[in-house]
Design an enzyme around this catalytic site. Structure first.
Site, PDB file in Angstrom:
ATOM      1  N   CYS A  65      47.425  11.434  64.921  1.00 44.54           N
ATOM      2  CA  CYS A  65      48.693  11.490  65.634  1.00 44.54           C
ATOM      3  C   CYS A  65      49.812  10.947  64.759  1.00 44.54           C
ATOM      4  O   CYS A  65      49.786   9.786  64.343  1.00 44.54           O
ATOM      5  CB  CYS A  65      48.635  10.698  66.933  1.00 44.54           C
ATOM      6  SG  CYS A  65      50.213  10.816  67.811  1.00 44.54           S
ATOM      7  N   ALA A  89      57.738  14.033  69.575  1.00 46.67           N
ATOM      8  CA  ALA A  89      57.525  12.626  69.265  1.00 46.67           C
ATOM      9  C   ALA A  89      57.197  11.898  70.563  1.00 46.67           C
ATOM     10  O   ALA A  89      57.788  10.891  70.898  1.00 46.67           O
ATOM     11  CB  ALA A  89      58.761  12.033  68.605  1.00 46.67           C
ATOM     12  N   ASN A 137      40.895  13.396  74.895  1.00 48.39           N
ATOM     13  CA  ASN A 137      41.423  13.153  73.554  1.00 48.39           C
ATOM     14  C   ASN A 137      41.656  11.644  73.430  1.00 48.39           C
ATOM     15  O   ASN A 137      42.478  11.075  74.141  1.00 48.39           O
ATOM     16  CB  ASN A 137      42.726  13.951  73.394  1.00 48.39           C
ATOM     17  CG  ASN A 137      43.394  13.744  72.056  1.00 48.39           C
ATOM     18  OD1 ASN A 137      44.253  12.872  71.932  1.00 48.39           O
ATOM     19  ND2 ASN A 137      43.032  14.520  71.060  1.00 48.39           N
ATOM     20  N   LYS A 170      39.412  15.173  65.311  1.00 41.69           N
ATOM     21  CA  LYS A 170      40.591  15.999  65.057  1.00 41.69           C
ATOM     22  C   LYS A 170      41.315  15.543  63.798  1.00 41.69           C
ATOM     23  O   LYS A 170      41.778  14.406  63.702  1.00 41.69           O
ATOM     24  CB  LYS A 170      41.530  15.921  66.262  1.00 41.69           C
ATOM     25  CG  LYS A 170      42.736  16.842  66.157  1.00 41.69           C
ATOM     26  CD  LYS A 170      43.430  16.960  67.498  1.00 41.69           C
ATOM     27  CE  LYS A 170      44.621  17.869  67.474  1.00 41.69           C
ATOM     28  NZ  LYS A 170      45.281  17.937  68.794  1.00 41.69           N
ATOM     29  N   ASN A 205      41.202  11.526  68.095  1.00 37.03           N
ATOM     30  CA  ASN A 205      42.488  11.857  67.479  1.00 37.03           C
ATOM     31  C   ASN A 205      42.809  10.838  66.399  1.00 37.03           C
ATOM     32  O   ASN A 205      43.333   9.760  66.682  1.00 37.03           O
ATOM     33  CB  ASN A 205      43.565  11.883  68.578  1.00 37.03           C
ATOM     34  CG  ASN A 205      44.948  12.143  68.033  1.00 37.03           C
ATOM     35  OD1 ASN A 205      45.118  12.424  66.853  1.00 37.03           O
ATOM     36  ND2 ASN A 205      45.936  12.038  68.897  1.00 37.03           N
ATOM     37  N   THR A 211      51.266  24.555  71.898  1.00 36.27           N
ATOM     38  CA  THR A 211      52.670  24.839  72.202  1.00 36.27           C
ATOM     39  C   THR A 211      52.872  26.126  72.997  1.00 36.27           C
ATOM     40  O   THR A 211      53.789  26.213  73.826  1.00 36.27           O
ATOM     41  CB  THR A 211      53.450  24.895  70.870  1.00 36.27           C
ATOM     42  OG1 THR A 211      53.120  23.721  70.110  1.00 36.27           O
ATOM     43  CG2 THR A 211      54.938  24.918  71.095  1.00 36.27           C
ATOM     44  N   ASN A 216      46.108  18.922  63.786  1.00 37.42           N
ATOM     45  CA  ASN A 216      47.113  18.210  64.557  1.00 37.42           C
ATOM     46  C   ASN A 216      48.466  18.616  63.976  1.00 37.42           C
ATOM     47  O   ASN A 216      48.541  19.492  63.110  1.00 37.42           O
ATOM     48  CB  ASN A 216      46.887  16.697  64.452  1.00 37.42           C
ATOM     49  CG  ASN A 216      47.401  15.986  65.707  1.00 37.42           C
ATOM     50  OD1 ASN A 216      48.500  16.261  66.185  1.00 37.42           O
ATOM     51  ND2 ASN A 216      46.603  15.078  66.238  1.00 37.42           N
ATOM     52  N   THR A 217      49.527  17.987  64.403  1.00 40.95           N
ATOM     53  CA  THR A 217      50.858  18.412  63.970  1.00 40.95           C
ATOM     54  C   THR A 217      51.181  17.942  62.552  1.00 40.95           C
ATOM     55  O   THR A 217      50.660  16.945  62.073  1.00 40.95           O
ATOM     56  CB  THR A 217      51.926  17.877  64.922  1.00 40.95           C
ATOM     57  OG1 THR A 217      51.763  16.467  65.056  1.00 40.95           O
ATOM     58  CG2 THR A 217      51.798  18.518  66.294  1.00 40.95           C
ATOM     59  N   GLY A 254      54.439  10.394  71.427  1.00 40.38           N
ATOM     60  CA  GLY A 254      53.907   9.065  71.126  1.00 40.38           C
ATOM     61  C   GLY A 254      52.864   8.590  72.115  1.00 40.38           C
ATOM     62  O   GLY A 254      52.831   7.410  72.485  1.00 40.38           O
TER      63      GLY A 254
HETATM   64  C1  FMN Z   1      54.164  17.890  73.054  1.00 37.61           C
HETATM   65  C2  FMN Z   1      52.897  17.731  72.281  1.00 37.61           C
HETATM   66  C3  FMN Z   1      52.060  16.650  72.522  1.00 37.61           C
HETATM   67  C4  FMN Z   1      50.880  16.478  71.812  1.00 37.61           C
HETATM   68  N1  FMN Z   1      50.055  15.427  72.075  1.00 37.61           N
HETATM   69  C5  FMN Z   1      48.873  15.301  71.425  1.00 37.61           C
HETATM   70  C6  FMN Z   1      47.957  14.269  71.734  1.00 37.61           C
HETATM   71  O1  FMN Z   1      48.188  13.463  72.620  1.00 37.61           O
HETATM   72  N2  FMN Z   1      46.807  14.191  71.032  1.00 37.61           N
HETATM   73  C7  FMN Z   1      46.494  15.084  70.050  1.00 37.61           C
HETATM   74  O2  FMN Z   1      45.451  14.983  69.449  1.00 37.61           O
HETATM   75  N3  FMN Z   1      47.326  16.091  69.750  1.00 37.61           N
HETATM   76  C8  FMN Z   1      48.510  16.221  70.414  1.00 37.61           C
HETATM   77  N4  FMN Z   1      49.347  17.259  70.097  1.00 37.61           N
HETATM   78  C9  FMN Z   1      48.965  18.218  69.058  1.00 37.61           C
HETATM   79  C10 FMN Z   1      48.318  19.474  69.662  1.00 37.61           C
HETATM   80  O3  FMN Z   1      47.180  19.157  70.393  1.00 37.61           O
HETATM   81  C11 FMN Z   1      47.982  20.478  68.551  1.00 37.61           C
HETATM   82  O4  FMN Z   1      47.111  19.871  67.643  1.00 37.61           O
HETATM   83  C12 FMN Z   1      49.209  20.948  67.800  1.00 37.61           C
HETATM   84  O5  FMN Z   1      50.293  21.091  68.672  1.00 37.61           O
HETATM   85  C13 FMN Z   1      48.998  22.271  67.051  1.00 37.61           C
HETATM   86  O6  FMN Z   1      48.704  23.325  67.929  1.00 37.61           O
HETATM   87  P1  FMN Z   1      49.849  24.341  68.500  1.00 37.61           P
HETATM   88  O7  FMN Z   1      50.619  24.829  67.330  1.00 37.61           O
HETATM   89  O8  FMN Z   1      49.081  25.406  69.224  1.00 37.61           O
HETATM   90  O9  FMN Z   1      50.693  23.533  69.421  1.00 37.61           O
HETATM   91  C14 FMN Z   1      50.540  17.425  70.820  1.00 37.61           C
HETATM   92  C15 FMN Z   1      51.372  18.524  70.569  1.00 37.61           C
HETATM   93  C16 FMN Z   1      52.530  18.692  71.294  1.00 37.61           C
HETATM   94  C17 FMN Z   1      53.405  19.878  70.996  1.00 37.61           C
END
Ligand code: FMN
Ligand code: FAD
Ligand code: FAD
Ligand code: FMN
Ligand code: FES
Ligand code: FES
Lengths: 256, 303, 303, 256
Positions: free
Chosen positions: B130, B70, B99, B165, B127, B266, B192-193, B72
């Site tokens: 988010c 989180a 991004n 994204k 993005n 990750t 994304n997440t 943010g």
């Molecule tokens: C700590 C953290 C910060 C993230 N910050 C962003 C972000 O700023 N912008 C974005 O588009 N995605 C962000 N994401 C999402 C990742 O870019 C990615 O889409 C997501 O983690 C899935 O991939 P993974 O399973 O390989 O981590 C973030 C993910 C994590 C874990």
């Protein structure tokens, strides 16, 4: 400082009591320099419930033997698996991470620790001694059982203890120890690591007495090297990463 | 001898391996570990128009084979980026993508405009997904009209590669993929997440300061793969797949499902060299399996 | 001394621990392991109007801390159930619920009618969220109007406890929860499986015969918890939470998020006694934490 | 048959070669009866990549010692972790599962195995001997390396082998072994377990020669005891669970 990722070899696992072990890890070659206050990120293998690495302070370093020690308190799956590491096992580390304690300007310092927070204070004590400073340690725990590695500390300097039940040293919290009253005028700097509640009390005390105080935070971390921004502490300059701007902060810099 | 190059709708990547936004800083944190110029691309952290402090601590919870974050969108804003960070990172020898995040369409536009003027930034990743900000963010990515609105608006001002994204927190991701393609996206990245939550049964409190956060890591891989496959069948633009990629095999699975390139998020936290290993691994896989070009893997799943 | 009883909108469960449909057979497979009458309830497998052979093998893929299944509602049909299975299971000493699935509203109605006549079946779980069938199934659960249509239709013919099981594959689950409550659901259960996919990088083929399947297990727990929490805030009827529950702690988290009862699915495969252990564990937790009634845990998360 | 869930103790881990081990597991008390063809579901601990249990055939049983043997081929994370089990480790089993091979009506039987599919044939061989039947074994592998546990089999009956490269026994596949030609008129029943391709050929051969043939399937399983319906085989009566209606099927009952 340059960061590395290496497989260390566990050469000793010394069990202190039911919840603490000291691991001695050997570097495969020439171990790089590490500073007191820095930490390592341990990859926990074989843990179905552990996904991320675990941050652990550098407890002690022996540059000649190319070994470092980690003092681990078993509080969950990751630390329990570390506690089960056996001689000969591999232990993959990302290290050394974070900033470090500063050297004091003057010579009278007090290192205040509690729980596994005592871990970085040993290496810092050694560093102080090497720099001609005589450290004093004040370590607190709930009971005598929680006071560990006492010998190593008392080899380096004067050691005071408190326990909540009075089973060892002064009864009460570290803040209640006489050294805090009697010696405070002479103390130039405090280093503290342990439960946040303890550190806050110590930091407040230091502030009230005009003593410089460095605290070492144990914020939860995902990466440990500045990539995720998960570990932030609230500082006068806003959010700062505990893993790169810390774990050591001047207590007055924190919004506590 | 394997050709690792990928054509991302006119933009050439030296190989399909990129890093995911928010998990690789500005690349600098990884330079002690390997030569990041070996990567196909780096996605820098979420960048917004204004400086943002992000959410309060705690921002992280570990979950079974995954994590919730989180953060943010903590960042110093696009102007700071252009002035102080861009000059440092522009010559890293790989494509440095930005991004771009925002709470209002207006903010997305202004941010994209600033990045458009940065010569060595070959593209942005919009993005619209988010889950960790109160306004905007994911809201844009969870309905076709709002996704189209923001993509169209940015498309007008952003002249280079526009990657969009997608959020996985939707009923029909293929539909949204098709909509953003229609609105002018040059490529589509996902996922994304996933919005998730963690509770501490001992304290009976949520673990994250924001209660909910974004789930990433291997736990989400089956969902991510499915979504990449669905979107790949719905659009013509290239797809950049991610979600739980931990190693070469995972990366290959995403390419087989239809991704032209992949992002690793990750996994960087656990093995900071993982992306470098995947570059090597992809080459090996191609060699061993008789593919002269890694691009032959794209969508090569035999149904 | 802890009161474990749960009031599920007028239906009393002896404790909050139920088993999830499709993961516990008709209970019989577990009798060698423990006394299933100790459970709050058992949800029998997905039951349809007609006999169904289910999908072709392979139907299963292991994933990081989870699994994909594509069973596809294999069952002998509700008439066979009423004639041959019901007489066997009706006296098991716990609430035996029937999970009702279908491809057409008409089928749901007819199936519910048959079950309505079975005296010792206290309720049904309307499965509008199965991702593993071509027609109907999940489609009903992914839009408000279709969810409302099927729930209203069944409500007319089904007089006992009507639980409706939601799909997590949606943009806004709270909205759908509120809609089915409005349509007459007595309780809401969630989550069914998340649509996912697995590919074998060696053979370059999908692992499941159906390409996609439903993801369950600990991997989905953060998503499930979040959804339970969101729906709990949107509805007044009780919620039955599930998704990745492996132990007592997980069960408590779901209750804290707002679930009145929980279902355990995939975990039964790994530890067939897990539900029995959770019953014991819940009692212990309440004792140790000063709760005289387990129902005090419902929605007790302190935000 | 009643099913149990118990922690067995690993009392021996015998490594046969780079990919095969035989584990000897001891029951904590009095081991219940188990039939040849049945299998156990092994909980794989410490595996971040293994979530479900792993089905493994009962290779041998010693009711006096309260032990059973598992023959494990290391092909992935789960079986590799099993291969690393050490004396004294726990091994949690759900067992005994599935149906079993039937006893033949007449006395001449052939047991045909390949790969880890030879596992259940040893216990079946022992069972046959105990019932006054002399088993003949025909085991195939790619190379000599893949032919394992030969001694145990030849103690029970005549042993024939084939290898694809001819490094041991007859060169070729099991189906090419002379025993298939010369003895077929006298064989009353075939039991086979191994790669599906091999079993299909053997089943077809049996059918053509009017020989009853039981095959043991190794379908992927989530539970192993009838709860998930993931493991179905296509039979004349539709989908049947390999874990409860099988793993042993009459080959003519399968839609092969
Ligand atoms: C700590 C953290 C910060 C993230 N910050 C962003 C972000 O700023 N912008 C974005 O588009 N995605 C962000 N994401 C999402 C990742 O870019 C990615 O889409 C997501 O983690 C899935 O991939 P993974 O399973 O390989 O981590 C973030 C993910 C994590 C874990
Ligand atoms: C800079 C730093 C130095 C540390 N030094 C030491 C040390 O020398 N010795 C020692 O025993 N412990 C130390 N800790 C704490 C140690 O990291 C945690 O106890 C450990 O991560 C807990 O993991 P677990 O799997 O056992 O517990 P779990 O509770 O299962 O962990 C769950 C998650 O929460 C995180 N977490 C839980 N407790 C803590 C905590 N107190 N601090 C940080 N993260 C936590 C874990 O990393 C993990 O992601 C340090 C922490 C930090 C940040
Ligand atoms: C009834 C039965 C009896 C068996 N007996 C034996 C035996 O005696 N000795 C032995 O070595 N193996 C035996 N197997 C095969 C064994 O179960 C698999 O090799 C094992 O599950 C692979 O797990 P893994 O983690 O090593 O491989 P992975 O490939 O990592 O496994 C991934 C997933 O696929 C499943 N899987 C992979 N291969 C197989 C397979 N061949 N059969 C079933 N499931 C598979 C796993 O269970 C797991 O869920 C038997 C299988 C069945 C169904
Ligand atoms: C093998 C299998 C079969 C399932 N069959 C059904 C079904 O017939 N009807 C249904 O509503 N849900 C079915 N489900 C979904 C579960 O009931 C449950 O919603 C889901 O698995 C999440 O819970 P868990 O993570 O505890 O398994 C099935 C799940 C599995 C794994
Ligand atoms: S833990 Fe990732 S930035 Fe500090
Ligand atoms: S493996 Fe679950 S029913 Fe056969």
């Amino acid at each position: 400082m340059k960061k590395y990722i290496d497989d260390f070899k566990v050469i000793k696992n010394e069990r202190l009591n039911y919840e603490y072990v000291i691991l001695t890890l050997q570097h495969p070659g020439q171990m790089p320099e590490m500073m007191p206050g820095q930490f390592v990120e341990v990859r926990v293998d074989n843990g179905p419930n552990t996904f991320l690495r675990r941050p652990i302070s550098i407890h002690d370093v022996d540059m000649e033997a190319n070994t470092m020690k980690l003092l681990v308190q078993e509080i969950g799956d990751g630390t329990r698996l570390m506690g089960q590491l056996k001689e000969g096992d591999n232990c993959n580390l990302v290290y050394p991470l974070g900033n470090s304690f500063s050297l004091p300007e003057k010579k009278r310092v007090l290192l205040v620790g509690g729980g596994c927070g005592i871990a970085p204070l040993l290496y810092m004590g050694r560093h102080l001694v090497a720099n001609g400073i005589e450290p004093q340690f004040l370590l607190g725990a709930r009971t005598q059982e929680g006071l560990i590695a006492m010998d190593a500390f008392s080899e380096l300097g004067q050691l005071y203890t408190t326990t909540e039940d009075g089973s060892h040293g002064t009864k009460g919290f570290v803040i209640h120890h006489p050294v805090m009253r009697t010696q405070s005028p002479e103390i130039d700097q405090i280093y503290t690591c342990g439960p946040e509640a303890m550190m806050k009390v110590v930091a407040k005390y230091a502030k009230n007495h005009g003593i410089k105080c460095e605290v070492s935070l144990e914020n939860h971390m995902a990466c440990g090297f500045g990539a995720c921004l998960c570990c932030v502490a609230d500082t006068l300059d806003g959010h700062k990463c505990t893993c790169t701007d810390g774990p050591v902060f001047d207590s007055t810099y924190l919004k506590w | 001898m394997v050709d690792l190059k990928i054509d991302l709708n006119g933009l050439e990547l030296k190989n399909p391996v990129m890093t995911a936004s928010g998990t690789f800083g500005y690349g600098e944190e990884f330079m002690d570990f390997f030569d990041i110029s070996r990567l196909g691309g780096v996605m820098v952290k979420g960048t917004t128009l204004e400086h943002r402090e992000g959410n309060a601590y705690p921002r992280m919870a570990e979950t079974p084979q995954g994590m919730l974050n989180a953060v943010g969108l903590q960042n110093k804003g696009v102007h700071y980026f252009a002035e102080h960070i861009y000059p440092r990172i522009k010559d890293y020898g790989t494509h440095m993508f930005v991004n771009v995040s925002g709470s209002k369409i207006e903010d997305y536009i202004k941010t994209a405009e600033v990045v458009n003027d940065l010569e060595h930034i070959p593209g942005i990743e919009l993005n619209i997904s988010c889950p960790n900000v109160k306004e905007g963010g994911m809201a844009f990515g969870t309905s076709c009209p709002s996704a189209v609105a923001v993509v169209e608006a940015v498309r007008k001002v952003y002249k280079k590669h526009l990657m969009v994204k997608l959020s996985p927190n939707v009923t029909n991701i293929a539909e949204i993929g098709a909509a953003v393609e229609g609105a002018g996206a040059d490529s589509i990245s996902l996922i994304n997440t996933l919005l998730g939550m963690a509770i501490d049964a001992k304290t009976r409190k949520p673990i994250l300061s924001t209660i909910t956060g974004g789930l990433s890591g291997p736990a989400v891989k089956p969902i991510a793969l499915r979504m990449v496959w669905q979107v790949a069948q719905a659009v013509k633009v290239p797809i950049v797949g991610m979600g739980g990629i931990m190693n070469t095999t995972d990366a290959i699975e995403f390419m087989l499902a239809g991704a032209s390139a992949i992002q690793v998020g990750t996994a960087n936290f656990i093995d900071p060299c993982v992306t470098d290993k995947i570059v090597v691994g992809l080459e090996q896989y191609c060699q061993e399996n008789g593919f002269s070009k890694v691009s032959d893997l794209i969508g090569a799943m035999e149904v």
